[in-house]
Scaffold this motif. Structure first.
Motif, mmCIF file in Angstrom:
data_model
loop_
_atom_site.group_PDB
_atom_site.id
_atom_site.type_symbol
_atom_site.label_atom_id
_atom_site.label_comp_id
_atom_site.label_asym_id
_atom_site.label_seq_id
_atom_site.Cartn_x
_atom_site.Cartn_y
_atom_site.Cartn_z
ATOM 1 N N UNK A 142 0.814 -1.206 0.000
ATOM 2 C CA UNK A 142 0.000 0.000 0.000
ATOM 3 C C UNK A 142 0.846 1.254 0.000
ATOM 4 N N UNK A 143 1.946 1.241 0.755
ATOM 5 C CA UNK A 143 2.872 2.363 0.747
ATOM 6 C C UNK A 143 4.271 1.851 0.966
ATOM 7 N N UNK A 144 5.257 2.586 0.437
ATOM 8 C CA UNK A 144 6.624 2.063 0.432
ATOM 9 C C UNK A 144 7.252 2.047 1.796
ATOM 10 N N UNK A 145 6.826 2.962 2.679
ATOM 11 C CA UNK A 145 7.512 3.028 3.951
ATOM 12 C C UNK A 145 6.868 2.121 4.984
ATOM 13 N N UNK A 146 6.064 1.155 4.563
ATOM 14 C CA UNK A 146 5.526 0.178 5.505
ATOM 15 C C UNK A 146 6.653 -0.646 6.080
ATOM 16 N N UNK A 147 6.455 -1.151 7.293
ATOM 17 C CA UNK A 147 7.513 -1.885 7.971
ATOM 18 C C UNK A 147 7.815 -3.203 7.275
ATOM 19 N N UNK A 148 6.796 -3.787 6.590
ATOM 20 C CA UNK A 148 7.039 -5.047 5.922
ATOM 21 C C UNK A 148 7.973 -4.846 4.738
ATOM 22 N N UNK A 149 8.704 -5.904 4.368
ATOM 23 C CA UNK A 149 9.555 -5.825 3.199
ATOM 24 C C UNK A 149 8.691 -5.667 1.946
ATOM 25 N N UNK A 150 9.147 -4.832 1.010
ATOM 26 C CA UNK A 150 8.412 -4.728 -0.234
ATOM 27 C C UNK A 150 9.265 -5.152 -1.417
ATOM 28 N N UNK A 151 10.389 -5.818 -1.135
ATOM 29 C CA UNK A 151 11.199 -6.427 -2.185
ATOM 30 C C UNK A 151 11.235 -7.921 -1.938
ATOM 31 N N UNK A 152 10.971 -8.711 -2.976
ATOM 32 C CA UNK A 152 10.980 -10.151 -2.823
ATOM 33 C C UNK A 152 12.141 -10.752 -3.594
ATOM 34 N N UNK A 153 12.694 -11.816 -3.060
ATOM 35 C CA UNK A 153 13.800 -12.502 -3.718
ATOM 36 C C UNK A 153 13.316 -13.713 -4.506
ATOM 37 N N UNK A 154 12.002 -13.904 -4.601
ATOM 38 C CA UNK A 154 11.440 -15.019 -5.345
ATOM 39 C C UNK A 154 10.358 -14.506 -6.273
ATOM 40 N N UNK A 155 10.114 -15.262 -7.342
ATOM 41 C CA UNK A 155 8.987 -14.925 -8.206
ATOM 42 C C UNK A 155 7.696 -15.012 -7.403
ATOM 43 N N UNK A 156 6.825 -14.034 -7.639
ATOM 44 C CA UNK A 156 5.608 -13.939 -6.848
ATOM 45 C C UNK A 156 4.495 -13.411 -7.729
ATOM 46 N N UNK A 157 3.346 -14.080 -7.694
ATOM 47 C CA UNK A 157 2.242 -13.683 -8.559
ATOM 48 C C UNK A 157 1.704 -12.303 -8.204
ATOM 49 N N UNK B 129 9.251 5.016 12.183
ATOM 50 C CA UNK B 129 8.184 4.141 12.676
ATOM 51 C C UNK B 129 7.733 3.129 11.625
ATOM 52 N N UNK B 130 7.920 3.463 10.345
ATOM 53 C CA UNK B 130 7.515 2.554 9.275
ATOM 54 C C UNK B 130 8.653 1.652 8.806
ATOM 55 N N UNK B 131 9.811 1.706 9.483
ATOM 56 C CA UNK B 131 10.832 0.712 9.194
ATOM 57 C C UNK B 131 12.188 1.203 8.744
ATOM 58 N N UNK B 132 12.357 2.501 8.446
ATOM 59 C CA UNK B 132 13.664 2.972 8.012
ATOM 60 C C UNK B 132 14.647 2.929 9.176
ATOM 61 N N UNK B 133 15.875 2.512 8.911
ATOM 62 C CA UNK B 133 16.912 2.427 9.936
ATOM 63 C C UNK B 133 18.217 3.032 9.422
ATOM 64 N N UNK B 134 19.068 3.437 10.347
ATOM 65 C CA UNK B 134 20.391 3.967 10.032
ATOM 66 C C UNK B 134 21.415 3.134 10.785
ATOM 67 N N UNK B 135 22.718 3.279 10.457
ATOM 68 C CA UNK B 135 23.745 2.479 11.127
ATOM 69 C C UNK B 135 23.730 2.611 12.644
ATOM 70 N N UNK B 136 24.243 1.591 13.315
ATOM 71 C CA UNK B 136 24.168 1.491 14.772
ATOM 72 C C UNK B 136 24.895 2.618 15.502
ATOM 73 N N UNK B 137 25.922 3.201 14.878
ATOM 74 C CA UNK B 137 26.705 4.207 15.586
ATOM 75 C C UNK B 137 26.068 5.589 15.566
ATOM 76 N N UNK B 138 25.006 5.780 14.805
ATOM 77 C CA UNK B 138 24.369 7.093 14.680
ATOM 78 C C UNK B 138 23.477 7.364 15.895
ATOM 79 N N UNK B 139 23.608 8.563 16.484
ATOM 80 C CA UNK B 139 22.740 8.974 17.594
ATOM 81 C C UNK B 139 21.332 9.228 17.060
ATOM 82 N N UNK B 140 20.327 8.666 17.715
ATOM 83 C CA UNK B 140 18.935 8.863 17.337
ATOM 84 C C UNK B 140 18.385 10.032 18.151
#
Length: 262
Positions: free
Chosen positions: A15-30, A186-197
């Motif tokens: 529904x939207x790209x910034x959803x927490x679920x993955x939106x790229x698949x590594x397998x063929x999908x109908x 909140x929708x799943x974007x992350x940055x490297x571990x050393x970055x202050x949030x």
């Protein structure tokens, strides 16, 4: 090689790209929207009257396709393909058509700054069966949708390394989760571990969010950006002392209790 490209560049129905679920698949999908299929790359529908920066970002995207898979999508100025990628800001005639036909919810973009959505749409325009739509509230929002925020972070880290001559993690960095950027997190974007949030208040002295127990384990630590006063249209509380001392104490005490100290 092209089979591999199909696998890594199929986009899951979402529904939207910034959803927490993955939106790229590594397998063929109908249910996936294939960017490359049967040796052909999907083309991009773009309103040439849209903002210039969007066109520049699209040309960079085309070169990315070519570097990965040896194929360049064509930029279309008319709905001639059954499947395509539709890219544009709110100034694009194609995005406006999608909003008018209620294929896109204008509330997701209208009045927003640097906001974008990525979604698959069935029968978006006459002559088009299905499209991956990247729509932005403005020029920057559309460009962010094209490039995705993670790639920008990666480029910034690369620049830091080149300029300092040291690994990026050796240079202190802060990611301010201010306004709509908190939505990205909140929708799943992350940055490297050393970055202050760096969390923020809502511009009225109320802390928007605190990290949960798992998030508090982030190695870079957490900080708080808190407005004692505020300067920004259409309001300015710089000289009005609108933040009660007891309210400020309560909100900052909440942050201290969960070890937000950066």
């Amino acid at each position: 090689m092209r089979k591999f490209c199909f696998i890594i560049m199929s986009i899951l129905l979402c529904s939207v790209s910034y959803a927490a679920e993955k939106f790229i698949t590594l397998k063929r999908n109908e249910t996936a929207f294939p960017l490359i299929s049967n040796g052909k790359v999907v083309n991009i529908l773009y309103d040439s009257a849209d903002q210039k920066g969007v066109g520049i970002a699209l040309n960079n995207l085309i070169e990315d396709f070519n570097r990965i898979c040896g194929m360049r999508p064509a930029l279309l100025d008319g709905a001639t393909d059954k499947n395509c990628i539709i890219v544009g800001s709110l100034e694009s005639k194609y995005v406006r058509q999608l909003i008018k036909s209620k294929k896109l919810d204008k509330r997701e973009l209208q009045g927003k700054n640097e906001k974008y959505v990525i979604t698959t749409v069935d029968n978006p325009l006459d002559g088009v069966d299905k499209a991956l739509v990247i729509a932005g509230s403005d020029r920057r929002g559309t460009i962010y949708g094209v490039k995705l925020m993670e790639s920008i972070v990666e480029n910034q880290r690369r620049i830091i390394k080149e300029v300092t001559g040291k690994p990026a993690k050796k240079t202190p960095q802060v990611w301010a989760l201010y306004k709509e950027v908190l939505d990205y997190y909140d929708k799943g974007m992350r940055v490297p571990d050393d970055v202050i949030m760096l969390l923020c208040d809502d511009n009225w002295g109320n802390v928007r969010r605190l990290p949960d127990e798992k998030e508090r384990m982030h190695p870079g630590g957490w900080g708080m950006y808190y407005h004692v006063d505020y300067v920004g249209a259409p309001r300015n509380s710089k000289w009005m002392n609108m933040t009660p001392i007891q309210g400020m104490w309560e909100q900052l005490h909440l942050t201290y209790r969960v070890h937000i100290m950066e």
